[in-house]
Design an enzyme around this catalytic site. Structure first.
Site, PDB file in Angstrom:
ATOM      1  N   GLU A 178       0.822  -1.222   0.000  1.00 41.61           N
ATOM      2  CA  GLU A 178       0.000   0.000   0.000  1.00 41.61           C
ATOM      3  C   GLU A 178       0.850   1.263   0.000  1.00 41.61           C
ATOM      4  OE1 GLU A 178      -2.743   0.504   3.297  1.00 41.61           O
ATOM      5  OE2 GLU A 178      -3.604   2.301   2.397  1.00 41.61           O
ATOM      6  N   LYS A 211      -2.521  -1.922  -3.165  1.00 44.90           N
ATOM      7  CA  LYS A 211      -3.575  -1.054  -2.608  1.00 44.90           C
ATOM      8  C   LYS A 211      -3.163   0.400  -2.828  1.00 44.90           C
ATOM      9  CE  LYS A 211      -6.066  -0.034   1.676  1.00 44.90           C
ATOM     10  NZ  LYS A 211      -6.779  -0.629   2.804  1.00 44.90           N
TER      11      LYS A 211
HETATM   12  P1  13P Z   1      -9.462   4.313   4.112  1.00 40.70           P
HETATM   13  O1  13P Z   1     -10.307   3.553   3.103  1.00 40.70           O
HETATM   14  O2  13P Z   1     -10.282   4.900   5.230  1.00 40.70           O
HETATM   15  O3  13P Z   1      -8.506   5.245   3.480  1.00 40.70           O
HETATM   16  O4  13P Z   1      -8.598   3.212   4.867  1.00 40.70           O
HETATM   17  C1  13P Z   1      -7.998   2.238   4.116  1.00 40.70           C
HETATM   18  C2  13P Z   1      -6.746   1.824   4.768  1.00 40.70           C
HETATM   19  O5  13P Z   1      -6.616   0.691   5.162  1.00 40.70           O
HETATM   20  C3  13P Z   1      -5.658   2.789   4.904  1.00 40.70           C
HETATM   21  O6  13P Z   1      -4.498   2.103   5.243  1.00 40.70           O
END
Ligand code: 13P
Length: 338
Positions: A174, A216
């Site tokens: 991510e 992500k």
């Molecule tokens: P949000 O969808 O609230 O941005 O959170 C996703 C997430 O896991 C951020 O690390």
């Protein structure tokens, strides 16, 4: 199941990922906004209400948990990973230890958590986790993100991903380019391009098998204070183009964060992306706020009204499930609420 099969199951058409991995500090902020005390029993209460909801079976392929939650038992006695598996979803775990000031560029952050990770991963596997998450954060400002931040965060993400695959789990990679700021959509596009390129460069150096990963990312959107608003079609076009150009085709699944977009915006934009998705990527959601905001608000009104909390969550999960197939519409949004 192979890592590739797990990754595909997490992102299967019609399903996505519930990011319920808020750290104790982040959930404190969420609970403060609804006047709920940040106690362990309240955190468990809210989360087990979501995990027991009927929408889990149909629309959720994986759930990201926080360290405390993966070790908790429901009030009926099963462990949280057992409950999630019973609902047909795969349990996962956030393993990073948060974004800390980056020495040398203190206004930016480096995500920590590599020390002792190999041992922690064994423990999480034994508790039932089959995938993990690590979030790197990049901010956009005049001089940011610096190449120092782009390179060091990608390096940490790649070392994390290699350790996770060694432990037989799927790493969610991510790299989040934040929406904060007044930059325009094209700036988000170029920064995300640089960030993704360095991530895949480092993942290659660290011999990560991309077929057993999930990306992500953020969507390509203008900064939250930008005067030039973009419509959903433009966001979709630029997001898909950026991903097709910069994400190797071996990556099976891409699951977006909602990143501060409203619940409806995040459903609408995901839907627009899937309507034009001509890539081989499975494209879906991995939302925290995008899936939980309405349910959280019901929890704040009355913690014991399980039916209302679950109804709100079921609705958002269904809407996002439809968006993952490009079948969402504003009319369906209204019908389901009625
Ligand atoms: P949000 O969808 O609230 O941005 O959170 C996703 C997430 O896991 C951020 O690390």
């Amino acid at each position: 199941m192979t890592l590739n099969e797990i990754a595909k199951k997490m992102c299967a058409k019609g399903k996505g990922i519930l990011a319920a991995d808020e750290s104790t500090g982040t959930i404190a902020k969420r609970f403060k906004s609804i006047n709920v005390e940040n106690l362990e029993k309240n955190r468990l209460g809210f989360r087990q209400t979501l995990f027991n909801a009927s929408a889990m079976k149909d629309f959720i392929g994986g759930v990201i948990l926080f360290d405390e939650t993966i070790k908790q038992k429901t009030t009926l006695g099963s462990t949280i990973p057992e409950l999630i598996s019973k609902q047909g979803a795969i349990p996962g775990i956030k393993v990073d230890k948060g974004a800390k000031p980056l020495a040398g560029s203190n206004e930016e952050t480096i995500t920590e958590g590599l020390d002792g990770l190999r041992e922690r991963l064994k423990e999480y596997y034994n508790l039932g986790a089959r995938f993990t998450k690590w979030r790197a954060v990049y901010k956009i400002a005049e001089k940011f993100p610096s190449s120092q931040s782009i390179i060091s965060n990608a390096h940490a993400l790649a070392r994390y991903a290699a350790l996770v695959q060694e432990a037989n789990m799927v790493p969610i990679v991510e790299p989040e380019v934040l929406m904060d700021g007044s930059h325009n959509i094209d700036k988000c596009y170029t920064v995300t391009t640089d960030v993704l390129n360095e991530c895949y460069n480092q993942l290659h150096i660290h011999k990560v098998d991309l077929k057993g990963t999930v990306l992500k990312p953020n969507m390509i959107v203008p900064g939250s204070d930008c005067k030039d608003k973009s419509n959903s079609e433009e966001i979709a076009k630029k997001t898909l183009e950026c991903l097709k150009k910069n994400v190797p085709s071996d990556v099976p699944g891409i699951a977006f964060l909602s990143g501060g977009q409203s619940e409806i915006e995040s459903s609408k934009n995901l839907n627009s992306i899937n309507r034009i998705n001509d890539s081989n990527f499975l494209i879906t959601f991995s939302y925290g706020r995008g899936l939980q905001a309405s349910a959280l608000s019901e929890f704040g009104k009355n913690q014991s009204n399980i039916e209302k909390i679950q109804k709100a969550f079921n609705h958002r999960a269904k809407m996002n499930g439809l968006s993952s197939k490009g079948e969402w519409s504003e009319d369906l949004e209204k019908e389901s609420v009625a």
